[in-house]
Motif scaffolding. Structure first.
Motif, PDB file in Angstrom:
ATOM      1  N   VAL A 235       0.838  -1.193   0.000  1.00 15.79           N
ATOM      2  CA  VAL A 235       0.000   0.000   0.000  1.00 15.79           C
ATOM      3  C   VAL A 235       0.876   1.248   0.000  1.00 15.79           C
ATOM      4  N   VAL A 236       0.551   2.184  -0.897  1.00 13.40           N
ATOM      5  CA  VAL A 236       1.231   3.480  -0.979  1.00 13.40           C
ATOM      6  C   VAL A 236       0.259   4.551  -0.505  1.00 13.40           C
ATOM      7  N   GLU A 237       0.719   5.372   0.425  1.00 18.63           N
ATOM      8  CA  GLU A 237      -0.143   6.417   0.999  1.00 18.63           C
ATOM      9  C   GLU A 237       0.227   7.793   0.445  1.00 18.63           C
ATOM     10  N   HIS A 238      -0.768   8.467  -0.127  1.00 16.39           N
ATOM     11  CA  HIS A 238      -0.595   9.840  -0.606  1.00 16.39           C
ATOM     12  C   HIS A 238      -1.337  10.784   0.340  1.00 16.39           C
ATOM     13  N   ARG A 239      -0.800  11.978   0.508  1.00 17.08           N
ATOM     14  CA  ARG A 239      -1.450  12.991   1.356  1.00 17.08           C
ATOM     15  C   ARG A 239      -1.684  14.265   0.557  1.00 17.08           C
ATOM     16  N   ALA A 240      -2.876  14.819   0.723  1.00 20.86           N
ATOM     17  CA  ALA A 240      -3.195  16.141   0.183  1.00 20.86           C
ATOM     18  C   ALA A 240      -3.236  17.129   1.336  1.00 20.86           C
ATOM     19  N   THR A 241      -2.548  18.230   1.194  1.00 23.80           N
ATOM     20  CA  THR A 241      -2.507  19.242   2.252  1.00 23.80           C
ATOM     21  C   THR A 241      -3.874  19.938   2.349  1.00 23.80           C
ATOM     22  N   PRO A 242      -4.143  20.668   3.435  1.00 19.78           N
ATOM     23  CA  PRO A 242      -5.457  21.303   3.598  1.00 19.78           C
ATOM     24  C   PRO A 242      -5.879  22.158   2.411  1.00 19.78           C
TER      25      PRO A 242
ATOM     26  N   GLU B 276     -10.074  -0.847   7.327  1.00 20.33           N
ATOM     27  CA  GLU B 276     -11.003  -1.895   6.891  1.00 20.33           C
ATOM     28  C   GLU B 276     -11.276  -1.794   5.392  1.00 20.33           C
ATOM     29  N   LYS B 277     -11.381  -0.554   4.875  1.00 16.56           N
ATOM     30  CA  LYS B 277     -11.596  -0.372   3.440  1.00 16.56           C
ATOM     31  C   LYS B 277     -10.399  -0.881   2.634  1.00 16.56           C
ATOM     32  N   ILE B 278      -9.198  -0.632   3.126  1.00 16.41           N
ATOM     33  CA  ILE B 278      -7.995  -1.085   2.420  1.00 16.41           C
ATOM     34  C   ILE B 278      -7.936  -2.611   2.400  1.00 16.41           C
ATOM     35  N   VAL B 279      -8.203  -3.221   3.548  1.00 12.64           N
ATOM     36  CA  VAL B 279      -8.186  -4.684   3.620  1.00 12.64           C
ATOM     37  C   VAL B 279      -9.253  -5.272   2.701  1.00 12.64           C
ATOM     38  N   GLU B 280     -10.427  -4.653   2.661  1.00  9.95           N
ATOM     39  CA  GLU B 280     -11.504  -5.135   1.798  1.00  9.95           C
ATOM     40  C   GLU B 280     -11.107  -5.023   0.326  1.00  9.95           C
ATOM     41  N   PHE B 281     -10.509  -3.898  -0.050  1.00  6.84           N
ATOM     42  CA  PHE B 281     -10.081  -3.717  -1.437  1.00  6.84           C
ATOM     43  C   PHE B 281      -9.010  -4.744  -1.812  1.00  6.84           C
ATOM     44  N   ALA B 282      -8.060  -4.991  -0.905  1.00  6.71           N
ATOM     45  CA  ALA B 282      -6.990  -5.953  -1.184  1.00  6.71           C
ATOM     46  C   ALA B 282      -7.519  -7.363  -1.347  1.00  6.71           C
ATOM     47  N   SER B 283      -8.683  -7.660  -0.768  1.00  6.99           N
ATOM     48  CA  SER B 283      -9.248  -9.008  -0.863  1.00  6.99           C
ATOM     49  C   SER B 283      -9.963  -9.248  -2.188  1.00  6.99           C
ATOM     50  N   LEU B 284     -10.223  -8.191  -2.964  1.00  8.14           N
ATOM     51  CA  LEU B 284     -10.864  -8.352  -4.264  1.00  8.14           C
ATOM     52  C   LEU B 284      -9.893  -8.975  -5.261  1.00  8.14           C
ATOM     53  N   PRO B 285     -10.384  -9.706  -6.269  1.00  4.86           N
ATOM     54  CA  PRO B 285      -9.487 -10.249  -7.302  1.00  4.86           C
ATOM     55  C   PRO B 285      -8.776  -9.113  -8.039  1.00  4.86           C
ATOM     56  N   GLN B 286      -7.451  -9.136  -7.993  1.00  2.85           N
ATOM     57  CA  GLN B 286      -6.666  -8.073  -8.603  1.00  2.85           C
ATOM     58  C   GLN B 286      -6.204  -8.489  -9.998  1.00  2.85           C
ATOM     59  N   PRO B 287      -6.504  -7.676 -11.038  1.00  2.00           N
ATOM     60  CA  PRO B 287      -5.992  -8.009 -12.381  1.00  2.00           C
ATOM     61  C   PRO B 287      -4.460  -8.043 -12.366  1.00  2.00           C
ATOM     62  N   MET B 288      -3.887  -8.990 -13.099  1.00  2.00           N
ATOM     63  CA  MET B 288      -2.438  -9.192 -13.062  1.00  2.00           C
ATOM     64  C   MET B 288      -1.762  -8.545 -14.270  1.00  2.00           C
ATOM     65  N   PRO B 289      -0.869  -7.574 -14.045  1.00  2.00           N
ATOM     66  CA  PRO B 289      -0.114  -6.997 -15.158  1.00  2.00           C
ATOM     67  C   PRO B 289       0.712  -8.074 -15.859  1.00  2.00           C
ATOM     68  N   ALA B 290       0.984  -7.856 -17.148  1.00  2.00           N
ATOM     69  CA  ALA B 290       1.683  -8.867 -17.945  1.00  2.00           C
ATOM     70  C   ALA B 290       3.060  -9.181 -17.375  1.00  2.00           C
ATOM     71  N   ASP B 291       3.800  -8.164 -16.939  1.00  2.00           N
ATOM     72  CA  ASP B 291       5.133  -8.432 -16.406  1.00  2.00           C
ATOM     73  C   ASP B 291       5.062  -9.117 -15.042  1.00  2.00           C
ATOM     74  N   ALA B 292       3.966  -8.928 -14.319  1.00  2.00           N
ATOM     75  CA  ALA B 292       3.786  -9.665 -13.063  1.00  2.00           C
ATOM     76  C   ALA B 292       3.533 -11.136 -13.337  1.00  2.00           C
ATOM     77  N   GLU B 293       2.811 -11.418 -14.408  1.00  2.00           N
ATOM     78  CA  GLU B 293       2.562 -12.804 -14.785  1.00  2.00           C
ATOM     79  C   GLU B 293       3.873 -13.502 -15.154  1.00  2.00           C
ATOM     80  N   GLN B 294       4.773 -12.782 -15.816  1.00  2.00           N
ATOM     81  CA  GLN B 294       6.083 -13.342 -16.157  1.00  2.00           C
ATOM     82  C   GLN B 294       6.891 -13.633 -14.898  1.00  2.00           C
ATOM     83  N   ALA B 295       6.818 -12.739 -13.923  1.00  2.00           N
ATOM     84  CA  ALA B 295       7.545 -12.953 -12.672  1.00  2.00           C
ATOM     85  C   ALA B 295       7.037 -14.198 -11.954  1.00  2.00           C
TER      86      ALA B 295
END
Length: 384
Positions: A208-215, A273-292
């Motif tokens: 997980v990568v966290e981005h922040r937006a300032t006020p 909880e939202k992050i964990v729920e999202f991570a549990s969904l089937p994630q499409p696999m990039p082509a180079d990830a499939e090669q790995a």
């Protein structure tokens, strides 16, 4: 290394995949030191450090496939094996690469990590990233392939609108990680500036990568998301789990949006909880990830003694079948050649003129090749 193509298949629930950049001077040394320390502490069972050419040539148990080759830009291949939940074996392979076009030394060394367990992956298991890389802020292994973005840190959005939109676009199309954007309703205290990813389970922490937006970036961040991600927005003082391209089946912006996130150093339970729920969904696999993942499965070298025995038996079977096929082919070729010569001799009478064979001289078993074949027949069978 980066590719925008995506495989129609989903990432298996047994796999853990990651890709990033190491900006330090000697990434392979950092990997070796960490693996040596973990093996000495019996955290892992064993590891291997391979030259890419050696890794490509030495795995001969399965038919080779181009996707199982590390490629010309590969620097080193590391393998490690450990156990989780007492008896579940995890196998992992990390490959380091030179970037395809090194404009400056700041691009660093690209790494690809694929790990797979014997059963469905659990978020509470140790992160494969910290098996190969030391979990220390002193080692800069955690930069993602999108410039200026890191794991284990809060990444503030660029001030420039065009740069902000470019960042959102690249994170949704190039990264293997889950991206989360949090808007700071007000400038947080030091405890609130710590990344919320520290509260995630170990195996999810480095996905997980966290981005922040300032006020003052509430409107610009919301506009950039809606423009680049097709209507996904962020509430003031809230957070949203960003979709990747192509969209994960089941993703709905409202479902993964949190209205209020309190950045006071406590765990933001609803967002986690939202992050964990999202991570549990089937994630499409990039082509180079499939090669790995293919390289991990078909190019594995770190075998246990039992696996070595199975490998040796499989090789004996393969070579025996190949030898039998060669011998059979050779015998058939010789028999056909001898038969042709005999037919020619009988037809010409040995003097270039055809003649009719005598019944007394026509013997079906008179072929020298057949006699030779019978002699070789004693070598056939299991005792060969």
């Amino acid at each position: 290394m980066a590719k925008n193509s995506v495989s129609p298949t989903a990432v298996p629930d047994t796999a853990w995949l990651g890709r990033g950049r190491h900006l330090g001077p000697e990434p392979e040394r950092d990997v070796r030191r960490n693996l040596i320390a973990l093996k000495a502490a019996r955290v892992i069972d064993d590891f291997l450090d391979l030259d890419p050419v050696e890794a490509a040539r030495s795995s001969d148990l399965y038919p080779r496939d181009e996707s199982a080759d590390p490629g010309p830009l590969a620097r080193r291949v590391f393998e490690a094996r450990w156990r989780v939940a007492d008896d579940v074996t995890v196998r992992a392979q990390l490959t380091t690469y030179d970037p395809e076009s090194r404009r400056s030394e700041s691009e660093g060394v690209v790494w690809v990590l694929a790990a797979e367990a014997e059963r469905a992956w659990e978020a509470g298991w140790p992160s494969p990233a910290t098996v190969f890389w030391p979990d220390s802020e002193q080692v800069a292994w955690d930069h993602v392939t999108v410039p200026g973005v890191r794991l284990r840190s809060t990444n503030h959005l660029p001030k420039d609108d065009d740069e902000l939109r470019r960042l959102v676009r690249e994170c949704s199309r190039q990264s293997w990680f889950i991206h989360v954007l949090v808007h700071e309703a007000m400038t947080p205290e030091p405890l609130g500036r710590q990344p919320i990813t520290a509260f995630l389970p170990p195996s999810l922490r480095h996905r997980v990568v966290e981005h922040r937006a300032t006020p003052d970036q509430a409107l610009t961040a919301d506009f950039a998301l809606k423009r680049e991600l097709g209507g996904v927005g962020i509430p003031r003082g809230g957070a949203v789990v960003l979709p990747a391209e192509p969209r994960v089946p089941g993703y709905e912006a409202q479902r993964f949006t949190v209205r209020n996130v309190f950045l006071d150093g406590t765990a933001p339970t609803e967002l986690l909880e939202k992050i964990v729920e999202f991570a549990s969904l089937p994630q499409p696999m990039p082509a180079d990830a499939e090669q790995a993942l293919t390289r991990l499965r078909e190019g594995w070298h770190l075998l246990t003694p039992d696996e070595e025995l199975v490998h040796a038996r499989a090789m004996v079977t393969r070579y025996a079948k190949a030898l039998e096929a060669m011998t059979s082919s050779c015998d058939l070729y010789k028999e056909a050649a001898e038969s042709a010569l005999a037919a020619l001799a009988e037809a010409t009478g040995g003097e270039g003129a055809p003649r009719t064979p005598s019944p007394a001289t026509a013997k079906p078993d008179a072929s020298p090749l057949k006699a030779l074949t019978k002699s070789f027949g004693i070598f056939r069978g299991p005792s060969r």
